[in-house]
Structures are given as structure tokens and as C-alpha cells.
Design a protein around this motif. Structure first.
Motif, PDB file in Angstrom:
ATOM      1  N   GLY A  16       3.366  36.112  16.786  1.00  0.00           N
ATOM      2  CA  GLY A  16       3.960  35.738  18.071  1.00  0.00           C
ATOM      3  C   GLY A  16       4.797  34.487  17.991  1.00  0.00           C
ATOM      4  O   GLY A  16       4.816  33.696  18.914  1.00  0.00           O
ATOM      5  N   CYS A  17       5.477  34.281  16.887  1.00  0.00           N
ATOM      6  CA  CYS A  17       6.232  33.050  16.670  1.00  0.00           C
ATOM      7  C   CYS A  17       7.237  32.779  17.784  1.00  0.00           C
ATOM      8  O   CYS A  17       7.352  31.662  18.245  1.00  0.00           O
ATOM      9  N   GLN A  18       7.959  33.785  18.212  1.00  0.00           N
ATOM     10  CA  GLN A  18       8.956  33.574  19.253  1.00  0.00           C
ATOM     11  C   GLN A  18       8.316  33.040  20.525  1.00  0.00           C
ATOM     12  O   GLN A  18       8.819  32.118  21.135  1.00  0.00           O
ATOM     13  N   ASP A  19       7.183  33.619  20.935  1.00  0.00           N
ATOM     14  CA  ASP A  19       6.510  33.157  22.144  1.00  0.00           C
ATOM     15  C   ASP A  19       6.066  31.715  21.994  1.00  0.00           C
ATOM     16  O   ASP A  19       6.208  30.915  22.893  1.00  0.00           O
ATOM     17  N   GLU A  20       5.501  31.371  20.842  1.00  0.00           N
ATOM     18  CA  GLU A  20       5.032  29.998  20.628  1.00  0.00           C
ATOM     19  C   GLU A  20       6.192  29.020  20.653  1.00  0.00           C
ATOM     20  O   GLU A  20       6.100  27.958  21.240  1.00  0.00           O
ATOM     21  N   CYS A  21       7.305  29.389  20.004  1.00  0.00           N
ATOM     22  CA  CYS A  21       8.452  28.490  19.973  1.00  0.00           C
ATOM     23  C   CYS A  21       9.012  28.265  21.373  1.00  0.00           C
ATOM     24  O   CYS A  21       9.386  27.157  21.718  1.00  0.00           O
ATOM     25  N   GLU A  22       9.037  29.325  22.188  1.00  0.00           N
ATOM     26  CA  GLU A  22       9.534  29.183  23.549  1.00  0.00           C
ATOM     27  C   GLU A  22       8.613  28.305  24.383  1.00  0.00           C
ATOM     28  O   GLU A  22       9.054  27.472  25.155  1.00  0.00           O
ATOM     29  N   SER A  23       7.286  28.431  24.223  1.00  0.00           N
ATOM     30  CA  SER A  23       6.340  27.597  24.964  1.00  0.00           C
ATOM     31  C   SER A  23       6.483  26.144  24.567  1.00  0.00           C
ATOM     32  O   SER A  23       6.451  25.252  25.393  1.00  0.00           O
ATOM     33  N   CYS A  24       6.633  25.905  23.259  1.00  0.00           N
ATOM     34  CA  CYS A  24       6.735  24.535  22.763  1.00  0.00           C
ATOM     35  C   CYS A  24       7.985  23.844  23.273  1.00  0.00           C
ATOM     36  O   CYS A  24       8.023  22.636  23.412  1.00  0.00           O
ATOM     37  N   GLU A  25       9.003  24.647  23.545  1.00  0.00           N
ATOM     38  CA  GLU A  25      10.269  24.103  24.014  1.00  0.00           C
ATOM     39  C   GLU A  25      10.077  23.276  25.292  1.00  0.00           C
ATOM     40  O   GLU A  25      10.768  22.306  25.524  1.00  0.00           O
ATOM     41  N   TYR A  26       9.120  23.649  26.118  1.00  0.00           N
ATOM     42  CA  TYR A  26       8.901  22.963  27.380  1.00  0.00           C
ATOM     43  C   TYR A  26       7.815  21.904  27.295  1.00  0.00           C
ATOM     44  O   TYR A  26       7.515  21.245  28.267  1.00  0.00           O
ATOM     45  N   GLY A  27       7.166  21.775  26.161  1.00  0.00           N
ATOM     46  CA  GLY A  27       6.165  20.741  25.960  1.00  0.00           C
ATOM     47  C   GLY A  27       4.793  21.110  26.497  1.00  0.00           C
ATOM     48  O   GLY A  27       4.550  22.227  26.958  1.00  0.00           O
ATOM     49  N   VAL A  28       3.911  20.132  26.420  1.00  0.00           N
ATOM     50  CA  VAL A  28       2.529  20.287  26.866  1.00  0.00           C
ATOM     51  C   VAL A  28       2.515  20.453  28.388  1.00  0.00           C
ATOM     52  O   VAL A  28       3.245  19.766  29.095  1.00  0.00           O
ATOM     53  N   PRO A  29       1.687  21.364  28.909  1.00  0.00           N
ATOM     54  CA  PRO A  29       1.642  21.535  30.372  1.00  0.00           C
ATOM     55  C   PRO A  29       1.071  20.296  31.067  1.00  0.00           C
ATOM     56  O   PRO A  29       0.265  19.566  30.493  1.00  0.00           O
ATOM     57  N   ALA A  30       1.491  20.087  32.296  1.00  0.00           N
ATOM     58  CA  ALA A  30       0.964  18.970  33.094  1.00  0.00           C
ATOM     59  C   ALA A  30      -0.499  19.234  33.420  1.00  0.00           C
ATOM     60  O   ALA A  30      -0.929  20.383  33.565  1.00  0.00           O
ATOM     61  N   ALA A  31      -1.260  18.162  33.529  1.00  0.00           N
ATOM     62  CA  ALA A  31      -2.696  18.275  33.811  1.00  0.00           C
ATOM     63  C   ALA A  31      -2.945  18.753  35.239  1.00  0.00           C
ATOM     64  O   ALA A  31      -2.252  18.337  36.172  1.00  0.00           O
ATOM     65  N   PRO A  32      -3.946  19.619  35.423  1.00  0.00           N
ATOM     66  CA  PRO A  32      -4.351  20.002  36.785  1.00  0.00           C
ATOM     67  C   PRO A  32      -4.814  18.746  37.543  1.00  0.00           C
ATOM     68  O   PRO A  32      -5.255  17.769  36.932  1.00  0.00           O
ATOM     69  N   TYR A  33      -4.735  18.785  38.859  1.00  0.00           N
ATOM     70  CA  TYR A  33      -5.117  17.625  39.664  1.00  0.00           C
ATOM     71  C   TYR A  33      -5.825  18.086  40.934  1.00  0.00           C
ATOM     72  O   TYR A  33      -5.952  19.276  41.200  1.00  0.00           O
ATOM     73  N   ALA A  34      -6.287  17.125  41.716  1.00  0.00           N
ATOM     74  CA  ALA A  34      -6.950  17.378  43.004  1.00  0.00           C
ATOM     75  C   ALA A  34      -8.175  18.283  42.853  1.00  0.00           C
ATOM     76  O   ALA A  34      -8.347  19.227  43.623  1.00  0.00           O
ATOM     77  N   LEU A  35      -9.029  17.984  41.893  1.00  0.00           N
ATOM     78  CA  LEU A  35     -10.253  18.760  41.729  1.00  0.00           C
ATOM     79  C   LEU A  35     -11.158  18.566  42.933  1.00  0.00           C
ATOM     80  O   LEU A  35     -11.308  17.455  43.433  1.00  0.00           O
ATOM     81  N   ARG A  36     -11.759  19.652  43.377  1.00  0.00           N
ATOM     82  CA  ARG A  36     -12.698  19.644  44.504  1.00  0.00           C
ATOM     83  C   ARG A  36     -13.830  20.596  44.153  1.00  0.00           C
ATOM     84  O   ARG A  36     -13.687  21.489  43.320  1.00  0.00           O
ATOM     85  N   ALA A  37     -14.945  20.435  44.833  1.00  0.00           N
ATOM     86  CA  ALA A  37     -16.071  21.352  44.641  1.00  0.00           C
ATOM     87  C   ALA A  37     -16.739  21.624  45.966  1.00  0.00           C
ATOM     88  O   ALA A  37     -16.792  20.755  46.846  1.00  0.00           O
ATOM     89  N   GLU A  38     -17.239  22.827  46.101  1.00  0.00           N
ATOM     90  CA  GLU A  38     -17.993  23.234  47.281  1.00  0.00           C
ATOM     91  C   GLU A  38     -19.279  23.884  46.790  1.00  0.00           C
ATOM     92  O   GLU A  38     -19.269  24.696  45.865  1.00  0.00           O
ATOM     93  N   LEU A  39     -20.393  23.494  47.411  1.00  0.00           N
ATOM     94  CA  LEU A  39     -21.694  24.021  47.015  1.00  0.00           C
ATOM     95  C   LEU A  39     -22.038  25.267  47.813  1.00  0.00           C
ATOM     96  O   LEU A  39     -21.860  25.307  49.026  1.00  0.00           O
ATOM     97  N   PHE A  40     -22.525  26.270  47.115  1.00  0.00           N
ATOM     98  CA  PHE A  40     -23.009  27.513  47.712  1.00  0.00           C
ATOM     99  C   PHE A  40     -24.368  27.823  47.117  1.00  0.00           C
ATOM    100  O   PHE A  40     -24.720  27.301  46.064  1.00  0.00           O
ATOM    101  N   ARG A  41     -25.126  28.668  47.773  1.00  0.00           N
ATOM    102  CA  ARG A  41     -26.402  29.100  47.208  1.00  0.00           C
ATOM    103  C   ARG A  41     -26.213  29.758  45.848  1.00  0.00           C
ATOM    104  O   ARG A  41     -27.041  29.638  44.961  1.00  0.00           O
ATOM    105  N   SER A  42     -25.089  30.442  45.699  1.00  0.00           N
ATOM    106  CA  SER A  42     -24.826  31.171  44.462  1.00  0.00           C
ATOM    107  C   SER A  42     -24.231  30.315  43.354  1.00  0.00           C
ATOM    108  O   SER A  42     -24.117  30.756  42.219  1.00  0.00           O
ATOM    109  N   GLY A  43     -23.824  29.077  43.668  1.00  0.00           N
ATOM    110  CA  GLY A  43     -23.259  28.231  42.629  1.00  0.00           C
ATOM    111  C   GLY A  43     -22.338  27.157  43.161  1.00  0.00           C
ATOM    112  O   GLY A  43     -22.370  26.807  44.339  1.00  0.00           O
ATOM    113  N   ILE A  44     -21.500  26.646  42.267  1.00  0.00           N
ATOM    114  CA  ILE A  44     -20.551  25.586  42.597  1.00  0.00           C
ATOM    115  C   ILE A  44     -19.142  26.154  42.436  1.00  0.00           C
ATOM    116  O   ILE A  44     -18.774  26.637  41.363  1.00  0.00           O
TER     117      ILE A  44
END
Length: 144
Positions: free
Chosen positions: A21-49
Motif C-alpha cells: 500500500g505504498c501509494q496510500d501511505e505516501c499520500e497520508s504522509c503528505e498531510y502529516g500527523v493527524p491533529a489530536a482529538p479534543y474535548a473529551l467527555r464521559a457519561e456514566l451508565f449502568r452498562s459502562g462509561i
């Protein structure tokens, strides 16, 4: 002259032949590392988080949800939202993070059902592509 041109192109061709998959990797690298996710939140439920975040990039290939855990019996900083999540500085939790799941691009939530009463969990999300990864801030949640 044709032989000379072929020799000049050979190293580039050889480099790409060994990579799946060299072409795909080269195209992804062209744009650099993705920006970090932000605004993490959590909600509690009986079934989990239920953990949510905002996707800050348009070039991630997938997300990795990571979690660290400890007993809630140890002291922890109280948040203004009680037992709901509070962002913290990286490594402030003092535990090793383990990968829970890999999610497809553009994902913005995950329901963690492998949680236990009396435990405190810290979550972080990584946006990943061939160029590397970016990690969100950490989110601490107590499961009462």
C-alpha cells in the motif's frame, strides 16, 4: 540515455516495491500527523462509561482508545462535576495505558462496558495515520 534514466528511477521504484500500500501511505504522509482529538467527555451508565471526543483532523486512518485503571480507594482530585470526568495533564494518572479498541476514521465516541464498581479509569484517544499519531489530553472517570 535510456539506461541512465532507468537507473535514476530504480531507487524510487525499489523503495516502493517493498511496502504494501505504498501509494496510500505516501499520500497520508503528505498531510502529516493527524491533529489530536479534543474535548473529551464521559457519561456514566449502568452498562459502562460512554467516552466522547471531537475529531480535530481530516487525515486520520483510525483512532485508538486507551485506558488506565486503578482502585477508587486511593485519593484522587475531585472535579466540579463530582464523579464525572476531568481532563488532566499527560502521565498525571501514573499508570500504563492499554489499548482498548481501534475505531474507524471520523469516530467520536466509544462505550466502555468492561468497567467495575469502585474503579477509577483514565482515558486518552489517539488519531493515527501512516505519518504517526497525536494523543488527546487524559480524562479521568470514577465508576462508583
Amino acid at each position: 540515455m535510456k539506461l541512465w534514466n532507468s537507473l535514476l528511477l530504480a531507487p524510487a521504484v525499489l523503495l516502493c516495491l517493498g511496502l504494501a500500500g505504498c501509494q496510500d501511505e505516501c499520500e497520508s504522509c503528505e498531510y502529516g500527523v493527524p491533529a489530536a482529538p479534543y474535548a473529551l467527555r464521559a457519561e456514566l451508565f449502568r452498562s459502562g462509561i460512554h467516552v466522547t471526543w471531537k475529531d480535530a483532523s481530516d487525515n486520520e486512518e483510525f483512532f485508538i482508545v486507551e485506558r488506565a485503571a486503578r482502585s477508587s480507594a486511593r485519593s484522587r482530585p475531585e472535579s466540579s462535576a463530582g464523579s464525572l470526568a476531568t481532563p488532566s495533564q499527560p502521565q498525571a494518572f501514573g499508570h500504563h495505558f492499554l489499548e482498548l479498541v481501534r475505531l474507524p476514521r471520523n469516530s467520536e465516541d466509544y462505550l466502555d462496558t468492561e468497567v467495575y464498581v469502585g474503579m477509577t479509569y483514565s482515558y486518552r484517544i489517539k488519531a493515527v495515520n501512516a505519518a504517526g499519531s497525536s494523543t488527546s489530553e487524559e480524562l479521568e472517570v470514577a465508576f462508583p
